[in-house]
Enzyme design. Structure first.
Site, mmCIF file in Angstrom:
data_model
loop_
_atom_site.group_PDB
_atom_site.id
_atom_site.type_symbol
_atom_site.label_atom_id
_atom_site.label_comp_id
_atom_site.label_asym_id
_atom_site.label_seq_id
_atom_site.Cartn_x
_atom_site.Cartn_y
_atom_site.Cartn_z
ATOM 1 N N PRO A 187 0.803 -1.231 0.000
ATOM 2 C CA PRO A 187 0.000 0.000 0.000
ATOM 3 C C PRO A 187 0.833 1.277 0.000
ATOM 4 C CG PRO A 187 -0.963 -1.593 1.477
ATOM 5 C CD PRO A 187 0.334 -2.189 1.013
ATOM 6 N N CYS A 188 0.411 2.212 -0.875
ATOM 7 C CA CYS A 188 1.127 3.477 -1.012
ATOM 8 C C CYS A 188 0.720 4.500 0.045
ATOM 9 C CB CYS A 188 0.849 4.075 -2.395
ATOM 10 S SG CYS A 188 1.280 2.992 -3.756
ATOM 11 N N THR A 189 -0.453 4.309 0.629
ATOM 12 C CA THR A 189 -1.032 5.320 1.509
ATOM 13 C C THR A 189 -0.091 5.786 2.615
ATOM 14 O OG1 THR A 189 -3.117 4.164 1.105
ATOM 15 C CG2 THR A 189 -3.142 5.926 2.738
ATOM 16 N N TYR B 143 2.912 6.371 2.549
ATOM 17 C CA TYR B 143 4.006 7.192 2.033
ATOM 18 C C TYR B 143 3.541 8.260 1.040
ATOM 19 C CZ TYR B 143 6.450 3.344 4.167
ATOM 20 O OH TYR B 143 6.875 2.407 5.084
ATOM 21 N N ARG C 254 7.427 5.948 -9.887
ATOM 22 C CA ARG C 254 7.230 5.013 -8.791
ATOM 23 C C ARG C 254 8.571 4.535 -8.241
ATOM 24 N NH1 ARG C 254 2.133 5.576 -7.352
ATOM 25 N NH2 ARG C 254 1.912 3.441 -6.566
#
Length: 336
Positions: free
Chosen positions: A80-82, A84, A165
């Site tokens: 999950p990117c949330t 960061y 990314r």
């Protein structure tokens, strides 16, 4: 004569399959994919019936107990990117949604030859995450891996989108070959208009060619939102303004491409994009680099979230191909 060895992979946080497609294209055979979101799991099953999909929280996943797996060549995942991302308040490892520790847990259990993790750009570049990067590098070093981290932009790999990314790659120390990041393969990425003109015309809209000429740049980063919030439009106002410059209405997604009666209107008021066509989630998927025949399960918003949160398959393929090259050349050296 040497035959290329079969390479196996296990993927966590698999989502709608963006990374999984890239790994498959690079020659990896999936032994298991772990994903907690029901719609995403249905998407994976809809497109690849032969894949073994585990619909569960990766924190509860035991590869030997649940899948009978005690080793793979590659452990991969788009955690999950949330934790960061700017939208997620950037709490990092203080965020309960941070699953980097799970990637390390599974690395310790499986001892894969290689590890590949994808996340948002800020993980690699922001000073506030220097401690996270250092801890990740040190832990992988302790586990016997060589640590690599870089930021890759999807438009450098033929995707019609600016999407930077972070990618982490680690190779086990007993792999003699050196890992090399994939080089930029496209000097100029295809434009939104080039990628979507055929789709925009598919429902009988005679203005598709004119629209495509105006959509003569790459897209801004597609934003999927979290699985609980967001995802109903193409992002914040600044993103919508970028889409408007390509004659796209970013207020929401569409059920279908424009029909024969749609009239392109250039409005220059407060919401100047309202006279432009909206994207379908299938069109967004094309801009993300998904194959045209990849299907998505769930509601329109759920499908768009899956697309917006995906790792572009062409980028995943490029990185995975570099990993595969290192692993197979290492095997060749041992056999020689």
């Amino acid at each position: 004569m040497l035959h290329r060895q079969k390479l196996t992979s296990l993927e966590i946080c698999a989502g709608a399959g963006g990374q999984a497609i890239g790994l498959e294209q690079a020659g990896f055979e999936h032994t298991a994919l772990v994903e907690h979101n029901s719609d995403a799991c249905d998407t994976l099953a809809l497109n690849r019936r032969q894949w073994e999909i585990f619909r569960q929280d990766v924190r509860d996943f035991d590869p030997l107990r649940d899948a009978g797996i005690d080793h793979v060549d590659l452990l991969a995942g788009g955690v999950p990117c949330t934790p960061y991302s700017e939208a997620g308040r950037q709490l990092g490892n203080a965020d309960e949604r941070d699953l980097l520790p799970e990637a390390l847990r599974l690395t310790e259990i499986l001892r894969p030859k290689a590890l590949m993790i994808e996340n948002v750009e800020t993980l690699a570049v922001q000073k506030k995450f220097a401690g996270t990067r250092k801890a990740l590098s040190e832990r992988l070093t302790d586990l016997g891996y060589k640590f690599h981290i870089s930021v890759l932009d999807a438009q450098d790999f033929g995707v019609a989108q600016r999407r930077r990314r972070t990618v982490v790659v680690a190779l086990r120390n007993d792999i003699p070959a050196k890992f090399q990041w994939p080089s930029q393969k496209w000097e100029l990425a295809p434009t939104v208009g080039h990628v979507l003109e055929e789709s925009m015309a598919s429902n009988g809209w005679p203005g598709a060619a004119e629209w495509a000429r105006g959509a003569s740049r790459v897209a801004p980063t597609l934003v999927g939102g979290s699985m609980k919030h967001g995802g109903g439009d193409l992002g914040p106002r600044r993103s919508k303004l970028e889409w408007a410059r390509m004659h796209v209405n970013g207020n929401s997604t569409a059920e279908a491409p424009p029909g024969p009666d749609f009239v392109l209107k250039h409005a220059y008021g407060k919401n100047g994009w309202e006279g432009y066509p909206k994207l379908t989630y299938s069109q967004a998927a094309l801009l993300q680099g998904f194959p045209p025949d990849w299907k998505f399960s769930g509601s329109r918003t759920a499908a768009y979230k899956q697309v917006g949160n995906a790792f572009p398959p062409p980028v995943a393929q490029a990185v995975a191909s570099s990993i595969a090259e290192a692993l197979t050349s290492a095997a060749g050296e041992r056999a020689a």
